[in-house]
Design an enzyme around this catalytic site. Structure first.
Site, PDB file in Angstrom:
ATOM      1  N   HIS A  18      18.372 -11.932  69.221  1.00 22.38           N
ATOM      2  CA  HIS A  18      17.405 -11.494  70.237  1.00 22.38           C
ATOM      3  C   HIS A  18      16.273 -12.519  70.385  1.00 22.38           C
ATOM      4  CE1 HIS A  18      18.689  -7.250  68.804  1.00 22.38           C
ATOM      5  NE2 HIS A  18      19.222  -7.412  70.003  1.00 22.38           N
ATOM      6  N   LYS A  42      17.392  12.223  71.394  1.00 17.33           N
ATOM      7  CA  LYS A  42      18.575  11.831  70.604  1.00 17.33           C
ATOM      8  C   LYS A  42      18.412  10.373  70.227  1.00 17.33           C
ATOM      9  CE  LYS A  42      23.276  10.643  71.770  1.00 17.33           C
ATOM     10  NZ  LYS A  42      23.091   9.472  72.545  1.00 17.33           N
TER      11      LYS A  42
END
Ligand code: PNS
Length: 165
Positions: A18, A42
């Site tokens: 990244h 979630k």
């Protein structure tokens, strides 16, 4: 034309793959917002959105205000518009990434045609790096020096112990 790009992802945690994509992006745009996507209902992540943002901030201290760390929930394209960014950056590794990325790009284009997605190829030494694999290796007692920023490594090892216990 916007000089601001959003680089979205789970970043659980940020890896050197990244970091490589963000540094490459800074050759093309003025400012990159590294945006942690989370789902408040979630989220099976190892790190909270706040922890992920903090690690991103620490990893890009040297870049100063050209790299911003943030978190968002909801639709990516809505976040991109709210930030007045014109571009989404995504990293591409192996061919396996392509289908998933293609679907997301097309859906985002359908939702917001004026937002472009730009793909950057990671350097070959990060071709196999992913947050998922890094967590799997560390969770099974392995080590991953060089694959994540130095400031992430101790936090990752500590979290692996907690997840295992
Ligand atoms: O690092 P990841 O997990 O591959 O990143 C995926 C991410 C966060 C870019 C994607 O899940 C996303 O955009 N989530 C935000 C919700 C959204 O806009 N979903 C529709 C995408 S087409």
């Amino acid at each position: 034309m916007s000089q601001i790009a959003v680089y979205p992802g789970s970043f659980d945690p940020i890896t050197n793959g990244h970091v490589d994509i963000v540094r490459r992006s800074l050759h093309v745009v003025e400012k990159v917002i590294v945006a942690v996507a989370f789902n408040p209902n979630k989220d099976s992540a190892w790190f909270t959105p706040e922890e992920r943002v903090e690690m991103i901030r620490d990893a890009f201290k040297a870049e100063g205000p050209r790299v911003i760390a943030d978190a968002f929930s909801g639709l990516l394209v809505d976040y991109v518009v709210a930030k007045k960014a014109g571009v989404i950056i995504r990293g591409l590794r192996a061919v396996a990434d392509f289908e998933y990325e293609f679907q997301m790009t097309m859906m985002n284009r359908h939702l917001q045609p004026q937002v472009e997605t730009i793909f950057m190829m990671t350097s070959e030494n990060h071709f196999y790096t992913s947050s998922r694999l890094v967590k799997e290796v560390v969770g099974l007692g392995g080590n991953v020096p060089g694959l994540v920023p130095d400031i992430v490594l101790p936090r990752l090892l500590a979290r692996a112990k907690r997840v295992a216990s």
